[in-house]
Design a protein around this motif. Structure first.
Motif, PDB file in Angstrom:
ATOM      1  N   ARG A 194       0.830  -1.223   0.000  1.00 64.47           N
ATOM      2  CA  ARG A 194       0.000   0.000   0.000  1.00 64.47           C
ATOM      3  C   ARG A 194       0.855   1.261   0.000  1.00 64.47           C
ATOM      4  NH1 ARG A 194      -4.783   1.228   4.157  1.00 64.47           N
ATOM      5  NH2 ARG A 194      -3.230   0.651   5.728  1.00 64.47           N
ATOM      6  N   ARG A 195       0.442   2.244  -0.774  1.00 63.74           N
ATOM      7  CA  ARG A 195       1.030   3.583  -0.752  1.00 63.74           C
ATOM      8  C   ARG A 195      -0.135   4.561  -0.682  1.00 63.74           C
ATOM      9  NH1 ARG A 195       4.436   0.504  -0.221  1.00 63.74           N
ATOM     10  NH2 ARG A 195       6.495   0.333  -1.206  1.00 63.74           N
ATOM     11  N   VAL A 196       0.013   5.642   0.102  1.00 56.90           N
ATOM     12  CA  VAL A 196      -1.108   6.584   0.261  1.00 56.90           C
ATOM     13  C   VAL A 196      -0.689   8.019  -0.037  1.00 56.90           C
ATOM     14  CG1 VAL A 196      -2.274   5.134   1.975  1.00 56.90           C
ATOM     15  CG2 VAL A 196      -0.673   6.867   2.756  1.00 56.90           C
ATOM     16  N   HIS A 197      -1.707   8.820  -0.418  1.00 55.54           N
ATOM     17  CA  HIS A 197      -1.511  10.255  -0.573  1.00 55.54           C
ATOM     18  C   HIS A 197      -2.248  10.902   0.595  1.00 55.54           C
ATOM     19  CE1 HIS A 197      -2.542  14.300  -2.438  1.00 55.54           C
ATOM     20  NE2 HIS A 197      -1.231  14.265  -2.416  1.00 55.54           N
ATOM     21  N   GLY A 204       5.457   6.198  -7.471  1.00 58.50           N
ATOM     22  CA  GLY A 204       5.648   6.933  -6.218  1.00 58.50           C
ATOM     23  C   GLY A 204       4.940   8.272  -6.154  1.00 58.50           C
ATOM     24  N   LYS A 205       4.103   8.605  -7.163  1.00 57.20           N
ATOM     25  CA  LYS A 205       3.454   9.935  -7.192  1.00 57.20           C
ATOM     26  C   LYS A 205       1.934   9.781  -7.260  1.00 57.20           C
ATOM     27  CE  LYS A 205       7.466  12.062  -7.729  1.00 57.20           C
ATOM     28  NZ  LYS A 205       8.076  12.717  -6.577  1.00 57.20           N
ATOM     29  N   ASP A 206       1.247  10.731  -6.617  1.00 59.93           N
ATOM     30  CA  ASP A 206      -0.212  10.765  -6.661  1.00 59.93           C
ATOM     31  C   ASP A 206      -0.682  11.141  -8.072  1.00 59.93           C
ATOM     32  OD1 ASP A 206      -2.937  10.988  -5.657  1.00 59.93           O
ATOM     33  OD2 ASP A 206      -2.657  13.157  -5.784  1.00 59.93           O
ATOM     34  N   ASP A 207      -1.733  10.462  -8.564  1.00 59.40           N
ATOM     35  CA  ASP A 207      -2.224  10.698  -9.932  1.00 59.40           C
ATOM     36  C   ASP A 207      -2.681  12.147 -10.162  1.00 59.40           C
ATOM     37  OD1 ASP A 207      -1.750   8.078 -10.485  1.00 59.40           O
ATOM     38  OD2 ASP A 207      -3.866   7.471 -10.598  1.00 59.40           O
ATOM     39  N   VAL A 217       3.272   7.988   0.335  1.00 56.27           N
ATOM     40  CA  VAL A 217       4.020   7.526   1.505  1.00 56.27           C
ATOM     41  C   VAL A 217       3.518   6.157   1.973  1.00 56.27           C
ATOM     42  CG1 VAL A 217       4.471   9.896   2.301  1.00 56.27           C
ATOM     43  CG2 VAL A 217       2.497   8.660   3.199  1.00 56.27           C
ATOM     44  N   ILE A 218       4.351   5.509   2.788  1.00 61.41           N
ATOM     45  CA  ILE A 218       3.969   4.239   3.428  1.00 61.41           C
ATOM     46  C   ILE A 218       3.463   4.573   4.828  1.00 61.41           C
ATOM     47  CG2 ILE A 218       4.806   2.012   4.288  1.00 61.41           C
ATOM     48  CD1 ILE A 218       7.008   2.120   2.173  1.00 61.41           C
ATOM     49  N   ARG A 219       2.312   4.054   5.209  1.00 60.46           N
ATOM     50  CA  ARG A 219       1.805   4.331   6.556  1.00 60.46           C
ATOM     51  C   ARG A 219       2.656   3.643   7.621  1.00 60.46           C
ATOM     52  NH1 ARG A 219      -4.695   3.738   6.614  1.00 60.46           N
ATOM     53  NH2 ARG A 219      -4.173   2.688   8.583  1.00 60.46           N
ATOM     54  N   VAL A 220       2.869   4.355   8.735  1.00 63.34           N
ATOM     55  CA  VAL A 220       3.701   3.835   9.828  1.00 63.34           C
ATOM     56  C   VAL A 220       3.154   2.498  10.341  1.00 63.34           C
ATOM     57  CG1 VAL A 220       4.659   4.365  12.118  1.00 63.34           C
ATOM     58  CG2 VAL A 220       4.133   6.218  10.529  1.00 63.34           C
ATOM     59  N   ASP A 221       1.808   2.368  10.330  1.00 64.26           N
ATOM     60  CA  ASP A 221       1.210   1.156  10.914  1.00 64.26           C
ATOM     61  C   ASP A 221       1.071   0.012   9.905  1.00 64.26           C
ATOM     62  OD1 ASP A 221      -0.766   2.474   9.479  1.00 64.26           O
ATOM     63  OD2 ASP A 221      -2.315   2.280  11.005  1.00 64.26           O
ATOM     64  N   ASP A 222       1.739   0.101   8.749  1.00 61.18           N
ATOM     65  CA  ASP A 222       1.645  -0.962   7.746  1.00 61.18           C
ATOM     66  C   ASP A 222       2.768  -1.999   7.825  1.00 61.18           C
ATOM     67  OD1 ASP A 222      -0.786  -0.324   6.736  1.00 61.18           O
ATOM     68  OD2 ASP A 222      -0.071   0.604   4.889  1.00 61.18           O
ATOM     69  N   GLN A 223       3.601  -1.936   8.857  1.00 56.55           N
ATOM     70  CA  GLN A 223       4.597  -3.009   9.037  1.00 56.55           C
ATOM     71  C   GLN A 223       3.859  -4.281   9.417  1.00 56.55           C
ATOM     72  OE1 GLN A 223       7.596  -1.925  11.907  1.00 56.55           O
ATOM     73  NE2 GLN A 223       7.304   0.215  11.349  1.00 56.55           N
ATOM     74  N   GLU A 224       4.398  -5.429   8.972  1.00 57.52           N
ATOM     75  CA  GLU A 224       3.640  -6.674   9.107  1.00 57.52           C
ATOM     76  C   GLU A 224       3.201  -6.977  10.546  1.00 57.52           C
ATOM     77  OE1 GLU A 224       4.963 -10.161   6.982  1.00 57.52           O
ATOM     78  OE2 GLU A 224       3.751 -11.449   8.288  1.00 57.52           O
ATOM     79  N   ASP A 225       4.106  -6.797  11.522  1.00 61.72           N
ATOM     80  CA  ASP A 225       3.686  -7.156  12.896  1.00 61.72           C
ATOM     81  C   ASP A 225       2.586  -6.227  13.396  1.00 61.72           C
ATOM     82  OD1 ASP A 225       5.566  -5.155  12.938  1.00 61.72           O
ATOM     83  OD2 ASP A 225       6.560  -5.819  14.771  1.00 61.72           O
ATOM     84  N   THR A 226       2.634  -4.954  12.984  1.00 57.56           N
ATOM     85  CA  THR A 226       1.574  -4.014  13.391  1.00 57.56           C
ATOM     86  C   THR A 226       0.264  -4.375  12.697  1.00 57.56           C
ATOM     87  OG1 THR A 226       3.328  -2.353  13.454  1.00 57.56           O
ATOM     88  CG2 THR A 226       1.072  -1.554  13.736  1.00 57.56           C
ATOM     89  N   VAL A 227       0.358  -4.771  11.429  1.00 59.72           N
ATOM     90  CA  VAL A 227      -0.853  -5.176  10.689  1.00 59.72           C
ATOM     91  C   VAL A 227      -1.505  -6.363  11.394  1.00 59.72           C
ATOM     92  CG1 VAL A 227      -1.708  -6.184   8.536  1.00 59.72           C
ATOM     93  CG2 VAL A 227      -0.086  -4.281   8.459  1.00 59.72           C
TER      94      VAL A 227
END
Ligand code: AP5
Ligand code: ZN
Length: 214
Positions: free
Chosen positions: A123-126, A144-147, A154-164
Motif C-alpha cells: 500500500r502507498r497513500v496520498h 511513487g506519485k499521486d495521480d 508515503v507508506i503508513r507507519v502502521d503498515d509493518q507486518e507485525d503491526t498489521v
C-alpha cells in the motif's frame, strides 16, 4: 445516502470510499485520516493519538466519538456521508444511535486475514487526499506519485507486518461484533446490511457496490 463501511484494516474501505464519494457526491468521514491529519498538524488530539495508532491499537472511544459528532454536524454532511473506520466498537455504535445519527446502508467487506497482510505490504497513500494505491493491484500512473497532484506517496507507519497482524487481532476482538450488531439493526428495519466479497478486483467491488446501492 448515509453509509457505514465496515471491514478489517486493508479490506478496501478507503479505496471504495474514493469511488463512492465521486459517484454519490457525499463526503468520506475517515477517522483514521482525521487522526493522521491531527498528528501531522501537531495538535493535542494528534499527540494523544500518535503512539496508540503506531502500535495498531484503538484510540479511546470518547475521543473518537467527539471527533465524529463534530464532523457530522458540518454542512457538507447534511445530504449524507460515508463513515470509513467508524464505528469500530460497540460503545461507538451505541453513541451514534444515542445521538440520533441513523444510517441507510452498512456494507461489510469480507477479506481473509492473509490476503490483508499481503495487501498492506504494497500500500502507498496520498495523505492530503486520502487516495490509496497498491504497487501491484492499483498502481499510480507515475511511480511513487499521486495521480492528481503529482505529490509523493508515503507508506503508513502502521503498515509493518507485525503491526498489521496486531490491528487484525484488534479488529476481530473489538470491531467484528458490529457485524451482529448491524445485522440486528437491519432485521429491526433500521438499515440495510450488505456483505460483499472484498477479495475481488477493485473495479469489480466498485460495480457490486453501485448495483446494490442503486
Ligand atoms: P484507519 O485509517 O481507519 O485504518 P484501518 O481501518 O485499519 O483501515 P485501513 O485504512 O488500513 O484499510 P482500508 O480498509 O481503508 O483499505 P484500503 O482501501 O486502504 O485507522 C488507523 C488507526 O486509527 C487505527 O488503527 C486506530 O488506531 C485509529 N482509529 C481510526 N478510527 C478509529 C476508531 N473509530 N476508533 C478508535 N481508533 C480509531 O486498501 C488497502 C490496500 O489494499 C491498498 O494498497 C489498496 O490499494 C489495496 N486494495 C484495496 N482494494 C483492493 C482490491 N479489491 N483488490 C486488491 N487490492 C486492493
Ligand atoms: Zn483506510
Amino acid at each position: 445516502m448515509r453509509i457505514i463501511l465496515l471491514g478489517a484494516p486493508g479490506a478496501g474501505k478507503g479505496t471504495q470510499a474514493q469511488y463512492l464519494m465521486g459517484k454519490y457526491g457525499i463526503p468520506q468521514i475517515s477517522t483514521g485520516d482525521m487522526l493522521r491529519a491531527a498528528i501531522k498538524a501537531g495538535t493535542e488530539l494528534g499527540n494523544a493519538a500518535k503512539r496508540v495508532m503506531d502500535e495498531g491499537k484503538l484510540v479511546s472511544d470518547e475521543l473518537i466519538i467527539g471527533l465524529v459528532k463534530e464532523r457530522i454536524t458540518q454542512d457538507d454532511c447534511q445530504g449524507g456521508f460515508l463513515l470509513d473506520g467508524f464505528p469500530r466498537t460497540i460503545p461507538q455504535a451505541d453513541a451514534m444511535k444515542e445521538a440520533g445519527i441513523n444510517v441507510d446502508h452498512v456494507i461489510e467487506f469480507d477479506v481473509p486475514d492473509e490476503v490483508i497482510v499481503e495487501r498492506m505490504a504494497g500500500r502507498r497513500v496520498h495523505p492530503a487526499s486520502g487516495r490509496v494505491y497498491h504497487l501491484q493491484y492499483n498502481p499510480p500512473k507515475n511511480d511513487g506519485k499521486d495521480d492528481e497532484t503529482g505529490e509523493d506517496l508515503v507508506i503508513r507507519v502502521d503498515d509493518q507486518e507485525d503491526t498489521v497482524r496486531h490491528r487484525l487481532s484488534v479488529y476481530h476482538e473489538q470491531t467484528k461484533p458490529l457485524v451482529d450488531y448491524y445485522q440486528l439493526e437491519a432485521n429491526a428495519g433500521n438499515c440495510q446490511y450488505h456483505k460483499i466479497d472484498g477479495t475481488k478486483a477493485v473495479d469489480v467491488v466498485s460495480k457490486q457496490l453501485s448495483s446494490l446501492l442503486g
